[in-house]
Design a protein around this motif. Structure first.
Motif, PDB file in Angstrom:
ATOM      1  N   VAL A  51     -24.587 -11.518 -22.099  1.00 31.96           N
ATOM      2  CA  VAL A  51     -23.249 -11.032 -21.783  1.00 31.96           C
ATOM      3  C   VAL A  51     -22.644 -11.963 -20.740  1.00 31.96           C
ATOM      4  O   VAL A  51     -23.257 -12.228 -19.699  1.00 31.96           O
ATOM      5  CB  VAL A  51     -23.255  -9.597 -21.236  1.00 31.96           C
ATOM      6  CG1 VAL A  51     -21.833  -9.133 -20.946  1.00 31.96           C
ATOM      7  CG2 VAL A  51     -23.936  -8.647 -22.204  1.00 31.96           C
ATOM      8  N   GLN A  52     -21.444 -12.447 -21.018  1.00 30.98           N
ATOM      9  CA  GLN A  52     -20.711 -13.296 -20.080  1.00 30.98           C
ATOM     10  C   GLN A  52     -19.270 -12.783 -19.998  1.00 30.98           C
ATOM     11  O   GLN A  52     -18.668 -12.434 -21.022  1.00 30.98           O
ATOM     12  CB  GLN A  52     -20.705 -14.753 -20.538  1.00 30.98           C
ATOM     13  CG  GLN A  52     -22.090 -15.396 -20.588  1.00 30.98           C
ATOM     14  CD  GLN A  52     -22.038 -16.782 -21.189  1.00 30.98           C
ATOM     15  OE1 GLN A  52     -21.674 -16.950 -22.347  1.00 30.98           O
ATOM     16  NE2 GLN A  52     -22.407 -17.783 -20.397  1.00 30.98           N
ATOM     17  N   VAL A  53     -18.731 -12.756 -18.784  1.00 29.23           N
ATOM     18  CA  VAL A  53     -17.382 -12.257 -18.558  1.00 29.23           C
ATOM     19  C   VAL A  53     -16.635 -13.229 -17.661  1.00 29.23           C
ATOM     20  O   VAL A  53     -17.181 -13.708 -16.656  1.00 29.23           O
ATOM     21  CB  VAL A  53     -17.411 -10.858 -17.902  1.00 29.23           C
ATOM     22  CG1 VAL A  53     -16.007 -10.343 -17.661  1.00 29.23           C
ATOM     23  CG2 VAL A  53     -18.192  -9.872 -18.764  1.00 29.23           C
ATOM     24  N   VAL A  54     -15.380 -13.535 -18.013  1.00 28.25           N
ATOM     25  CA  VAL A  54     -14.533 -14.387 -17.176  1.00 28.25           C
ATOM     26  C   VAL A  54     -13.668 -13.495 -16.291  1.00 28.25           C
ATOM     27  O   VAL A  54     -12.919 -12.644 -16.783  1.00 28.25           O
ATOM     28  CB  VAL A  54     -13.633 -15.299 -18.034  1.00 28.25           C
ATOM     29  CG1 VAL A  54     -12.735 -16.146 -17.129  1.00 28.25           C
ATOM     30  CG2 VAL A  54     -14.478 -16.198 -18.918  1.00 28.25           C
ATOM     31  N   LEU A  55     -13.777 -13.680 -14.975  1.00 22.61           N
ATOM     32  CA  LEU A  55     -12.983 -12.925 -14.019  1.00 22.61           C
ATOM     33  C   LEU A  55     -12.030 -13.867 -13.299  1.00 22.61           C
ATOM     34  O   LEU A  55     -12.428 -14.953 -12.871  1.00 22.61           O
ATOM     35  CB  LEU A  55     -13.884 -12.226 -13.003  1.00 22.61           C
ATOM     36  CG  LEU A  55     -14.904 -11.238 -13.576  1.00 22.61           C
ATOM     37  CD1 LEU A  55     -15.779 -10.679 -12.464  1.00 22.61           C
ATOM     38  CD2 LEU A  55     -14.224 -10.116 -14.336  1.00 22.61           C
TER      39      LEU A  55
END
Length: 261
Positions: A73-77
């Protein structure tokens, strides 16, 4: 299998704000060094009994014979802020009531074993803080920070804000099948710290954001959503993004064990 789709969720909970630079690791007088960590799961203690509803955590989940196992899981913030409990309105950048963590954009890799990864830090002034605000966003701004982000993550699609991979067993006899999905969307989130965090400048403290990706693929009726079906079904896309919007939880976690202190 790679899936990419787009949806924008804009509750308008945050105002536009400048993004602060990283702390150098030392807190000035009257402040406490604050770290922001991330974990994969709910942040809640394990359920006391197997008789209760399934607990969506870092472990694979099985419902009605179907099994979802998420392995990445990867998320761009693009924005993260810590807000004082008595602050009225939304944060509009760094101020006496709003402490900004560095971002713009930053890629968060969730630990797949339910561990905790500490990504950012800032010097927070003494006081009581009651909220964390963050924004999930695609890295498509025409600025130096986005250029640096895309250079550092050359394989990341510029239209994506979330990446999730794993396997899904549809209970059809074929066994676990791989999926690899890049999701394009935007969500602005305001999360309450309950109880609020008191900073007294005597040391450091940590706030952990738990992201529950298993819950992204939970349909309204309680069944699992097959991630492989997303590309051809806009209703499923909308359901997943609505779930993403409600899957972030924040809590004080000074021992960084991924559970609410």
């Amino acid at each position: 299998m790679s899936v990419a789709f787009g949806r924008r969720i804009l509750p308008c909970l945050l105002g536009a704000g400048l993004i602060a630079a990283c702390s150098d690791g030392s807190a000035p007088n009257g402040t406490s060094q604050t770290t922001l960590s991330f974990t994969k799961g709910t942040g809640a203690s394990p359920a006391p009994s197997a008789a209760v509803a399934p607990s969506f955590s870092a472990q694979p989940v099985t419902i009605n014979g179907q099994t979802l196992a998420i392995t990445q899981v990867q998320v761009v913030l693009s924005r993260l802020e810590l807000e004082r409990a008595d602050h009225a309105g939304t944060c509009l950048g760094e101020s006496v009531d709003c402490q900004e963590f560095s971002a713009g954009p930053v890629l968060v890799d969730l630990p797949v074993d339910a561990g905790v990864t500490t990504t950012l830090s800032t010097a927070a002034a003494e006081g009581t803080y009651g909220k964390v605000e963050l924004k999930v966003d695609v890295p498509d701004e025409d600025d130096a920070a986005t250029t640096a982000f895309l250079a550092a993550h050359a394989s990341w699609p510029q239209s994506a804000s979330v990446h999730v991979a794993g396997t899904f067993d549809a209970n059809d006899g074929a066994g676990p099948q791989p999926f690899d999905a890049y999701l394009s969307g935007e969500a602005e989130l305001e999360m309450e710290l309950n109880p609020p965090v008191v900073v007294d400048a005597t040391g450091t403290f940590n706030v952990t954001v738990a992201i529950d990706p298993n819950a992204w693929f939970l349909a309204s009726g309680g069944s699992l959503i097959d991630p492989r079906a997303l590309a051809a079904n806009t209703e499923l896309q909308a359901s997943v993004w609505a779930n993403i919007d409600s899957s972030f939880h924040v809590f004080e976690d000074n021992d960084k064990d991924g559970l609410d202190d």
